[in-house]
Design an enzyme around this catalytic site. Structure first.
Site, PDB file in Angstrom:
ATOM      1  N   GLN A 168     -33.954   5.938 -28.887  1.00  0.00           N
ATOM      2  CA  GLN A 168     -33.203   5.460 -27.735  1.00  0.00           C
ATOM      3  C   GLN A 168     -32.256   6.527 -27.192  1.00  0.00           C
ATOM      4  O   GLN A 168     -31.497   7.138 -27.946  1.00  0.00           O
ATOM      5  CB  GLN A 168     -32.414   4.194 -28.118  1.00  0.00           C
ATOM      6  CG  GLN A 168     -31.676   3.549 -26.964  1.00  0.00           C
ATOM      7  CD  GLN A 168     -32.597   3.007 -25.888  1.00  0.00           C
ATOM      8  OE1 GLN A 168     -33.697   2.552 -26.166  1.00  0.00           O
ATOM      9  NE2 GLN A 168     -32.150   3.064 -24.653  1.00  0.00           N
ATOM     10  N   LYS A 195     -35.646  -5.323 -27.320  1.00  0.00           N
ATOM     11  CA  LYS A 195     -36.987  -4.856 -27.674  1.00  0.00           C
ATOM     12  C   LYS A 195     -37.452  -5.474 -28.991  1.00  0.00           C
ATOM     13  O   LYS A 195     -38.629  -5.822 -29.140  1.00  0.00           O
ATOM     14  CB  LYS A 195     -37.006  -3.319 -27.782  1.00  0.00           C
ATOM     15  CG  LYS A 195     -36.911  -2.621 -26.433  1.00  0.00           C
ATOM     16  CD  LYS A 195     -36.702  -1.114 -26.599  1.00  0.00           C
ATOM     17  CE  LYS A 195     -36.555  -0.433 -25.245  1.00  0.00           C
ATOM     18  NZ  LYS A 195     -36.211   0.979 -25.338  1.00  0.00           N
ATOM     19  N   ASP A 217     -42.820   5.806 -25.392  1.00  0.00           N
ATOM     20  CA  ASP A 217     -41.945   5.965 -24.224  1.00  0.00           C
ATOM     21  C   ASP A 217     -42.604   6.848 -23.161  1.00  0.00           C
ATOM     22  O   ASP A 217     -42.202   6.841 -22.005  1.00  0.00           O
ATOM     23  CB  ASP A 217     -40.603   6.591 -24.638  1.00  0.00           C
ATOM     24  CG  ASP A 217     -39.476   5.575 -24.679  1.00  0.00           C
ATOM     25  OD1 ASP A 217     -39.607   4.510 -24.029  1.00  0.00           O
ATOM     26  OD2 ASP A 217     -38.462   5.824 -25.356  1.00  0.00           O
TER      27      ASP A 217
END
Length: 291
Positions: free
Chosen positions: A96, A52, A119
């Site tokens: 994450q 990312k 997200d």
């Protein structure tokens, strides 16, 4: 049979985003800033987060990686989330998953400002998605919808079977595909581990989204000719013929199902790259909303 090429499509999306960032720079505007919080040393998570960061560099985003040790307390992580929520330079951020067992994942996700939740996991954003309101759609379903649209796959009036009911993929896919939208207006059936007549249902499907988490579960005898197959799964399967000792497999037996499919995503190179690209798209959207 046509391969739904996630590598190529994600590259196209990244090029489009990079061009948009260049236009922002030319106007003297602030470029998008994505932050990622990683707790611990989970191998897959580390690889994903590092990719990312590279994606951000590729499109001209500013990126920040906050790398924390496994023993980081829940209180400390919540403080970092609070700091990111109130940092005006950060447009969007992700924490994450999975997190270490001593940290309550739901508590952390709930603490994220929905306006920075790129997200798309916060209940506020899930609720807006359900109602068809503008919001951040979680990256994997967002990527699948984009793939269907760009390959101009007809979904209106089609029977879609979604295999899996997770909050991250299965459930949002079933909602998005049934909504009044470009890649929507489908009749959707959700199947899962408790479905008794699974094969009977999948054989009726015009489109199958396989997100059941079992490698090579969907086989040729479970699908009809001309089916469109989206394979969300990715599992390391032991393989002594490979140098690294394993191969990557999806939830679909690609070898047999591809012979009957009209369109199919490969693993790797299908849904995975699209997930990463749509996180960038959500971050660009966050930047535009904050301007």
């Amino acid at each position: 049979m046509t391969i739904l090429d996630g590598n190529k499509t994600s590259k196209d999306i990244k090029n489009e985003i990079a061009a948009q960032v260049e236009r922002m720079k030319a106007k003297g505007e602030k470029v998008p800033h994505l932050a990622a919080v990683l707790v611990g040393t989970d191998g897959a998570s580390m690889t994903y987060v590092n990719s990312k960061v590279k994606d951000c560099e590729m499109v001209g985003f500013k990126s920040t990686l906050i790398d924390l040790p496994e023993e980081t307390s829940e209180e400390k992580l919540l403080q970092i989330v609070h700091d990111l929520n109130t940092d005006d330079d950060v447009d969007g951020f992700i924490v994450q998953l999975p997190l270490p067992k001593h940290i309550d994942e739901q508590k952390v996700l709930m603490a994220i400002n929905p306006d920075k939740d790129v997200d798309g996991f916060h209940p506020t954003n899930v609720g807006k998605m359900t109602l068809g309101l503008p919001t951040f759609i979680s990256a994997t379903p967002f990527g699948i919808m984009e793939l269907l649209e760009r390959y101009e796959i007809e979904t209106s009036g089609k029977h879609v079977v979604v295999m899996g009911r997770s909050h991250i993929v299965g459930r949002p896919m079933s909602i998005l595909l049934s909504q009044k939208r470009k890649a929507g207006n489908a009749t959707v059936t959700v199947v899962h581990s408790r479905t008794t007549n699974l094969k009977e249902i999948t054989k009726q499907a015009d489109i199958i989204v396989a997100a059941i988490g079992i490698s090579e579960f969907l086989t040729a005898d479970m699908v009809k000719d001309g089916v469109v197959v989206i394979d969300v799964g990715i599992t390391r399967v032991p393989d002594d013929t490979k140098k690294r000792g394993y191969r990557l497999a999806g939830d679909v037996d690609f070898e047999s199902v591809s012979k009957k499919a009209s369109y199919i995503t490969p693993v790797p190179g299908g849904v995975g790259p699209m997930t990463r690209a749509m996180l960038l798209k959500n971050t660009l959207l966050a930047r535009e909303r904050h301007s």
